[in-house]
Design a protein around this motif. Structure first.
Motif, PDB file in Angstrom:
ATOM      1  N   VAL A   1      51.999 -89.132 -19.078  1.00  0.00           N
ATOM      2  CA  VAL A   1      52.064 -88.131 -18.147  1.00  0.00           C
ATOM      3  C   VAL A   1      50.646 -88.028 -17.633  1.00  0.00           C
ATOM      4  O   VAL A   1      50.654 -87.834 -16.234  1.00  0.00           O
ATOM      5  N   ILE A   2      49.702 -88.024 -18.683  1.00  0.00           N
ATOM      6  CA  ILE A   2      48.304 -87.597 -18.080  1.00  0.00           C
ATOM      7  C   ILE A   2      48.110 -89.074 -17.246  1.00  0.00           C
ATOM      8  O   ILE A   2      47.563 -88.689 -16.126  1.00  0.00           O
ATOM      9  N   TYR A   3      48.145 -90.153 -17.578  1.00  0.00           N
ATOM     10  CA  TYR A   3      48.057 -91.483 -16.771  1.00  0.00           C
ATOM     11  C   TYR A   3      48.833 -91.338 -15.328  1.00  0.00           C
ATOM     12  O   TYR A   3      48.258 -91.601 -14.262  1.00  0.00           O
ATOM     13  N   ALA A   4      50.101 -90.807 -15.358  1.00  0.00           N
ATOM     14  CA  ALA A   4      51.057 -90.876 -14.156  1.00  0.00           C
ATOM     15  C   ALA A   4      50.188 -90.005 -13.195  1.00  0.00           C
ATOM     16  O   ALA A   4      50.213 -90.025 -11.992  1.00  0.00           O
ATOM     17  N   ILE A   5      49.736 -88.686 -13.712  1.00  0.00           N
ATOM     18  CA  ILE A   5      48.902 -87.744 -12.768  1.00  0.00           C
ATOM     19  C   ILE A   5      47.715 -88.316 -12.433  1.00  0.00           C
ATOM     20  O   ILE A   5      47.504 -88.242 -11.179  1.00  0.00           O
ATOM     21  N   CYS A   6      46.896 -88.852 -13.104  1.00  0.00           N
ATOM     22  CA  CYS A   6      45.593 -89.636 -12.503  1.00  0.00           C
ATOM     23  C   CYS A   6      46.178 -90.601 -11.635  1.00  0.00           C
ATOM     24  O   CYS A   6      45.217 -90.788 -10.588  1.00  0.00           O
ATOM     25  N   LEU A   7      47.037 -91.552 -11.913  1.00  0.00           N
ATOM     26  CA  LEU A   7      47.186 -92.525 -10.975  1.00  0.00           C
ATOM     27  C   LEU A   7      47.610 -91.720  -9.605  1.00  0.00           C
ATOM     28  O   LEU A   7      47.261 -92.344  -8.560  1.00  0.00           O
ATOM     29  N   ASN A   8      48.488 -91.013  -9.465  1.00  0.00           N
ATOM     30  CA  ASN A   8      48.983 -90.306  -8.386  1.00  0.00           C
ATOM     31  C   ASN A   8      47.985 -89.524  -7.645  1.00  0.00           C
ATOM     32  O   ASN A   8      47.952 -89.621  -6.143  1.00  0.00           O
ATOM     33  N   THR A   9      47.005 -88.991  -8.387  1.00  0.00           N
ATOM     34  CA  THR A   9      45.862 -88.483  -7.684  1.00  0.00           C
ATOM     35  C   THR A   9      44.825 -89.439  -7.126  1.00  0.00           C
ATOM     36  O   THR A   9      44.361 -89.057  -5.977  1.00  0.00           O
ATOM     37  N   MET A  10      44.814 -90.494  -7.824  1.00  0.00           N
ATOM     38  CA  MET A  10      43.817 -91.745  -7.076  1.00  0.00           C
ATOM     39  C   MET A  10      44.507 -92.001  -5.599  1.00  0.00           C
ATOM     40  O   MET A  10      43.707 -92.175  -4.824  1.00  0.00           O
ATOM     41  N   GLY A  11      45.872 -92.171  -5.681  1.00  0.00           N
ATOM     42  CA  GLY A  11      46.557 -92.519  -4.331  1.00  0.00           C
ATOM     43  C   GLY A  11      46.298 -91.416  -3.528  1.00  0.00           C
ATOM     44  O   GLY A  11      46.125 -91.720  -2.228  1.00  0.00           O
ATOM     45  N   LEU A  12      46.597 -90.168  -4.153  1.00  0.00           N
ATOM     46  CA  LEU A  12      46.320 -88.910  -2.948  1.00  0.00           C
ATOM     47  C   LEU A  12      44.774 -88.987  -2.321  1.00  0.00           C
ATOM     48  O   LEU A  12      44.918 -88.838  -1.139  1.00  0.00           O
ATOM     49  N   LEU A  13      43.930 -89.148  -3.105  1.00  0.00           N
ATOM     50  CA  LEU A  13      42.504 -89.138  -2.694  1.00  0.00           C
ATOM     51  C   LEU A  13      42.371 -90.304  -1.765  1.00  0.00           C
ATOM     52  O   LEU A  13      41.467 -90.264  -0.758  1.00  0.00           O
ATOM     53  N   ALA A  14      43.014 -91.481  -1.866  1.00  0.00           N
ATOM     54  CA  ALA A  14      42.719 -92.592  -1.061  1.00  0.00           C
ATOM     55  C   ALA A  14      43.394 -92.329   0.641  1.00  0.00           C
ATOM     56  O   ALA A  14      42.730 -92.307   1.439  1.00  0.00           O
ATOM     57  N   THR A  15      44.326 -91.654   0.513  1.00  0.00           N
ATOM     58  CA  THR A  15      44.702 -91.035   1.796  1.00  0.00           C
ATOM     59  C   THR A  15      43.877 -89.894   2.386  1.00  0.00           C
ATOM     60  O   THR A  15      43.935 -89.692   3.662  1.00  0.00           O
ATOM     61  N   GLN A  16      42.919 -89.320   1.685  1.00  0.00           N
ATOM     62  CA  GLN A  16      41.959 -88.411   2.263  1.00  0.00           C
ATOM     63  C   GLN A  16      40.683 -89.092   3.032  1.00  0.00           C
ATOM     64  O   GLN A  16      39.864 -88.422   3.450  1.00  0.00           O
ATOM     65  N   ARG A  17      40.565 -90.162   2.881  1.00  0.00           N
ATOM     66  CA  ARG A  17      39.438 -91.001   3.690  1.00  0.00           C
ATOM     67  C   ARG A  17      39.727 -91.234   4.964  1.00  0.00           C
ATOM     68  O   ARG A  17      39.243 -92.316   5.385  1.00  0.00           O
ATOM     69  N   GLN A  18      40.491 -90.411   5.863  1.00  0.00           N
ATOM     70  CA  GLN A  18      40.690 -90.914   7.112  1.00  0.00           C
ATOM     71  C   GLN A  18      39.538 -90.769   7.795  1.00  0.00           C
ATOM     72  O   GLN A  18      38.708 -90.116   7.688  1.00  0.00           O
TER      73      GLN A  18
END
Length: 237
Positions: A155-172
């Protein structure tokens, strides 16, 4: 200044990844054990040499630390004689955290800020994917002591994985944005395929799907991040 990997580097990287997948799928251990660590090692060497020429910045330092944990995770997960899945998961968890920090620092270095409006556009799909993914996995872990101990780490890993993906989208509006976002999404796809194959239902060709998306993800994230560094280096007259 623009940066584009040379053809020999790209072909070498592709060749190593293909040999690793061939070795794993055909159980040729000399290829599997010899080539898998080289995937991240080659990318790390590329970043190191590039930054030695133009200078290191904080977000690249965090990227390199994350890549080092990815290398460790690759080594732990490739060993077949003993089950090191939990240790490998831990190494990649640290990688996700380091990549997330690297993305945050790259946003700051690019003069951008994470606004609630921008964040809101991306958080919903990642949140829905996380909920659906964990809901599908949960029944597999219930009532199985050997798997229940892994549930919260997963669960913790999945949260961190999706957080990484989310932050990647914030580099507009930051150089390398497209490469980093595509790389992050491919990383999520790769890890999802691992989870499906390991916990839900094994499927043919899993090695090729997992490693193709993984190697491409790491390559694109690396290229995208150093594009930002290159954009701040003046062209030589």
């Amino acid at each position: 200044m623009t940066i584009k990997p040379t053809r020999p580097f790209t072909l070498t990287f592709i060749g190593i990844a293909l040999l690793e997948m061939l070795g794993d799928s055909l159980d040729i251990r000399v290829l599997h054990y010899g080539c898998k660590p080289l995937i991240m090692a080659l990318l790390m060497l590329y970043v190191w040499q590039f930054c030695q020429a133009v200078g290191f910045v904080s977000y690249i330092r965090w990227l390199l630390i994350g890549m080092l944990f990815a290398l460790l995770g690759d080594i732990l997960l490739m060993i077949q004689e003993i089950d090191l899945f939990a240790a490998g998961l831990g190494a990649f968890l640290l990688m996700q955290i380091c990549y997330s920090i690297a993305f945050l620092k790259s946003i700051q270095a690019g003069g951008q800020t994470i606004t609630s409006r921008r964040l809101g556009k991306s958080v919903t799909p990642f949140g829905l994917y996380l909920i659906i993914f964990l809901a599908l996995l949960r029944p597999v872990f219930v009532g199985k002591p050997d798997l229940e101990v892994l549930w919260w780490p997963v669960v913790i890993y999945a949260i961190c994985l999706n957080t990484m993906g989310l932050l990647a989208t914030q580099r507009q509006d930051i150089p390398g944005y497209n490469q980093v976002v595509i790389g992050a999404l491919l990383f999520i796809l790769s890890d999802s395929a691992i989870a499906v194959n390991k916990f839900l239902s094994s499927f043919g060709g899993s090695t090729w799907l997992v490693m193709t998306t993984y190697a491409t993800a790491q390559y694109l994230i690396m290229i995208g991040m150093i594009q930002q560094v290159a954009s701040n280096v003046p062209e030589k007259p």
